[in-house]
Design an enzyme around this catalytic site. Structure first.
Site, PDB file in Angstrom:
ATOM      1  N   LYS A  79       0.834  -1.220   0.000  1.00 38.38           N
ATOM      2  CA  LYS A  79       0.000   0.000   0.000  1.00 38.38           C
ATOM      3  C   LYS A  79       0.865   1.266   0.000  1.00 38.38           C
ATOM      4  O   LYS A  79       0.580   2.228  -0.712  1.00 38.38           O
ATOM      5  CB  LYS A  79      -0.898   0.015   1.241  1.00 38.38           C
ATOM      6  CG  LYS A  79      -2.053  -0.982   1.201  1.00 38.38           C
ATOM      7  CD  LYS A  79      -2.895  -0.842   2.473  1.00 38.38           C
ATOM      8  CE  LYS A  79      -4.056  -1.817   2.494  1.00 38.38           C
ATOM      9  NZ  LYS A  79      -4.855  -1.686   3.725  1.00 38.38           N
ATOM     10  N   GLY A 134      12.531 -43.136  42.016  1.00 36.75           N
ATOM     11  CA  GLY A 134      11.878 -44.341  42.555  1.00 36.75           C
ATOM     12  C   GLY A 134      12.220 -44.683  43.989  1.00 36.75           C
ATOM     13  O   GLY A 134      11.862 -45.752  44.478  1.00 36.75           O
ATOM     14  N   GLY A 151      11.289 -42.789  46.627  1.00 34.60           N
ATOM     15  CA  GLY A 151      10.274 -42.286  47.540  1.00 34.60           C
ATOM     16  C   GLY A 151      10.510 -40.890  48.099  1.00 34.60           C
ATOM     17  O   GLY A 151      10.014 -40.553  49.165  1.00 34.60           O
ATOM     18  N   THR A 179       9.281 -38.128  46.838  1.00 34.34           N
ATOM     19  CA  THR A 179       7.986 -37.426  46.771  1.00 34.34           C
ATOM     20  C   THR A 179       7.082 -37.837  47.934  1.00 34.34           C
ATOM     21  O   THR A 179       6.469 -36.987  48.582  1.00 34.34           O
ATOM     22  CB  THR A 179       7.298 -37.725  45.419  1.00 34.34           C
ATOM     23  OG1 THR A 179       8.188 -37.329  44.375  1.00 34.34           O
ATOM     24  CG2 THR A 179       6.005 -36.974  45.266  1.00 34.34           C
TER      25      THR A 179
END
Length: 724
Positions: A110, A355, A357, A359
């Site tokens: 444009k 694995g 434990g 958590t």
């Protein structure tokens, strides 16, 4: 392999319009262009060097034609000169290339239609007339004017750098850092470029200094050399270096005699930028900030550990059965002991592999303490690690940066001694990833009466940043530590977990995948076969057998960035097969970005609240606005095209960058090509990133080298000594 041009290849001249910049390396100026050349019907591929280059510019070239075995016919330019466009087509292409925010291809068309070749002058001298163009209102007009002004300053910076021998598209970053003062700042001390601008190294800054007439033996240069050698060492994880090593590294870097380095070092010590001290009986030099940070961590941890925890005494014999009843899980003897210790400790470290434990133990501790009304805050170093902590505890967990409330203005944090955190217990997960500066900031913001629980796997790689905080705390023996080692029965059904522990103990993983296995090894004799097999595994075999999405769920983790099986090269190959670039794309800083591409943030950006290592997917590209949007964990973040050096493709990444993250499936290439990086803790860290599936692709010999290599490469950090 490229076919080399024959010795007699005649030199030819070529001129034309740059249709597209396929590749441009910011540091050395190397570029690959598609050019509409005079006298040629089809577009010509040009390979050469240019400080800065944009679509629409007019190029004059001299060089010779070569037939590249991979890419076909190319024009290799020995000489390349780019000029601002003068043709209407060139101007349109230049304006529409995304260089100026607010103008994309549609508005470029444009503007050229409305104002022809006078458009550049008009933006500068009569900006009000922009509004004669349909669709350009006051807001867009002011953006175009601002974008043009910024480009003008950036152009000046580029010309200045170019005149001083630097080809760089880092000009946007330089402009963002120094503003209109850029040329003055660089002229006064060009070595600031290496310190302040990511992607510009000492060599580049040194080149500018040389062109500016700074002598090789000038004190400003020698002192910059010392700082740079120490900064390089922090990139390797050190907080300082032995004096002899620092002198040797600086001498190799800047090629000046040792007596000059000694004088410069005395000046640096006198100004307090660096500190001398002993470490393990050896004289060392530390960056002052890191030296004081390690000292501060030690003092703070010792002070925090004094006194009773901020909760009433807890009877562990009653608390343990209570929490087992609440969770429906029975704790192992090691977990019971740890829980009892946690209820009476003000500072505690919990460490162990997958694995074992961790958590369950952390959740049990939180259950007991929250029942006593203890105010708890949870954090982790990365967004993904924080999300995992939230999922496992059911409580809100934040990244450390969010918890401390980053201050974009200072690059520091709003939470400090003056405005401490509101908590009685702070839990930090994935502590192995936390470096010295971040741990210092965290401890400064912790109230004196609060308790601290550090959780992490000390056998993983240490932090990317300087120091080895978790290992030093454990190694010092100054604080209580729980080391969980027993792998629970349910976890032992996973080959990923079993093999991670085998690797960590120095044993080869079991490579006999039975029905339902989650750990595989795909043999590949050499890197070329490795690339082919890896692409097949990611694109076809994993989706077909496990129903996982190759972009969202599968992460390729490489020992290193370089080489055919390095992260950089694999990203390009994986992009080709998983999300090939289409018409809508942006090429910046050596990468091609398109909608749907997986990307990673590679720097902490406090303004946008995205941090080093965050993964996202490109949601959209707006050529009109010169803007690319990335979706990070459901949040959309916009980048200007000149800021895309903060992103890299992330179909593949290094294992270092993946710390603290977990992915449904992980694919790890391993060949002797990676020899320099093959180490046990690297492989162990990579394998433990896989949640459901791990596939190794490569040579068994490389696997054996990694498992055997304990990589006890020392990090020079004084925290352990301070604590002990």
């Amino acid at each position: 392999m490229s076919a080399s041009p024959s010795a007699t290849a005649p030199t030819e001249a070529l001129a034309g319009l740059v249709e597209r910049v396929t590749y441009h390396n910011a540091e050395n100026g190397f570029c690959v262009l598609r050019v509409k050349a005079r006298g040629h019907k089809d577009l010509v591929t040009v390979v050469g060097h240019a400080a800065s280059i944009a679509a629409g510019e007019w190029v004059q070239l001299s060089g010779s034609w070569t037939n590249d075995r991979t890419h076909g016919l190319q024009f290799r330019a020995g000489f390349l000169k780019a000029s601002p466009p003068t043709t209407l087509e060139g101007i349109e292409r230049y304006l529409g290339s995304g260089m100026i925010r607010g103008i994309g291809p549609a508005y470029a068309r444009k503007l050229v239609r409305a104002f022809g070749d006078a458009v550049f002058d008009l933006i500068e001298a009569e900006p009000a007339r922009l509004r004669e163009v349909t669709g350009i209102g006051p807001k867009r007009a002011s953006r175009i004017v601002a974008g043009w002004a910024e480009q003008k300053v950036i152009r000046e910076i580029m010309l200045f750098l170019h005149a001083h021998g630097v080809g760089t598209s880092r000009a946007v970053r330089i402009h963002k850092t120094y503003g209109a003062e850029a040329v003055r700042v660089i002229s006064e001390n060009p070595y600031r470029l290496a310190r302040d601008i990511r992607g510009i190294g000492f060599r580049t800054a040194d080149l500018v200094a040389q062109r500016l007439g700074i002598e090789p033996t000038a004190m400003i240069r020698v002192r910059a050399g010392i700082s740079f050698a120490l900064a390089e060492a922090t990139g390797e994880g050190h907080c300082g270096l032995p004096l002899a090593e620092l002198t040797a590294q600086t001498a190799a870097l800047i090629e000046v005699p040792p007596p000059l380095i000694e004088t410069a070092l005395e000046l640096e010590l006198a100004e307090g930028d660096v500190v001398a001290d002993t470490l393990e009986g050896e004289r060392c030099v530390f960056l002052a900030g890191l030296y004081r940070a390690e000292q501060g961590i030690a003092e703070r941890l010792r002070a925090l550990a004094q006194g009773a925890p901020p909760w009433p005494a807890i009877d562990a014999d009653r608390a343990i059965p209570w929490v087992e009843g609440k969770t429906g899980l029975s704790l192992a003897p090691s977990q019971r002991e740890a829980l009892a210790l946690a209820t009476r400790s003000k500072v505690l470290v919990i460490t162990g592999g997958p694995g074992v434990g961790k958590t369950t133990l952390v959740n049990s501790v939180l259950r007991v303490l929250r029942a006593k009304g203890v105010e708890v805050a949870l954090c982790a170093p990365t967004g993904r690690a924080a999300k995992r902590l939230s999922d496992s505890t059911g409580m809100e967990a934040r990244t450390i940066h969010r918890l401390l409330e980053t201050d974009p203005k200072t690059g520091g944090f709003k939470r400090t001694e003056e405005r401490p955190l509101d908590c009685q217990l702070l839990v930090v997960d994935e502590t192995s990833m936390v470096d010295v500066p971040l741990m210092r900031a965290l401890l400064r913001a912790l109230p004196d009466e609060a308790a601290l629980l550090l959780v992490g796997d000390v056998d993983q790689l240490p932090s990317v940043g300087p120091g080895q905080v978790l290992a030093d705390i454990i190694g010092s023996g100054a604080l209580p530590v729980v080391r969980l080692t027993e792998v629970f029965r349910q976890a032992a059904e996973s080959q990923v977990i079993v093999n991670a522990h085998r690797i960590n103990e120095g044993h080869m993983p079991e490579l006999r995948p039975g029905e339902g296995s989650d750990f595989f090894f795909v043999d590949a004799a050499d890197p070329e076969e490795g690339v082919r097999k890896l692409l097949t595994v990611v694109r076809e075999r994993i989706p077909a057998r496990f129903g996982l999405d190759p972009v969202r769920d599968v992460q390729v983790l490489c020992p290193m960035n370089r080489g055919g099986l390095g992260a950089r090269s694999l990203n390009i190959e994986l992009q080709k097969v998983l999300n090939p670039p289409g018409e809508l794309r942006v090429e910046r800083f050596g990468w091609t970005f398109g909608p749907g591409d997986k990307v990673m943030q590679v720097a902490n950006d406090y303004d946008r609240e995205v941090y080093n290592g965050d993964l996202g997917v490109i949601a959209s590209i707006d050529m009109e606005e010169g803007e690319l949007t990335v979706r990070f964990e459901g949040r959309e973040v916009a980048y200007g095209f000149g800021e895309l050096d903060e992103l890299v493709l992330a179909y593949a990444t290094t294992i270092h960058k993946a710390q603290g993250s977990e992915y449904p499936a992980v694919v790890i290439p391993l060949t002797t090509q990676h020899y320099a990086m093959l180490a046990r803790n690297l492989l162990y860290t990579g394998v433990t990133r896989g949640k459901k599936l791990v596939v190794l692709v490569g040579q068994r010999r490389a696997l054996a080298i990694a498992v055997r290599n304990r990589n006890t490469r020392q990090r020079w950090s004084k925290l352990r000594e301070w604590l002990a």
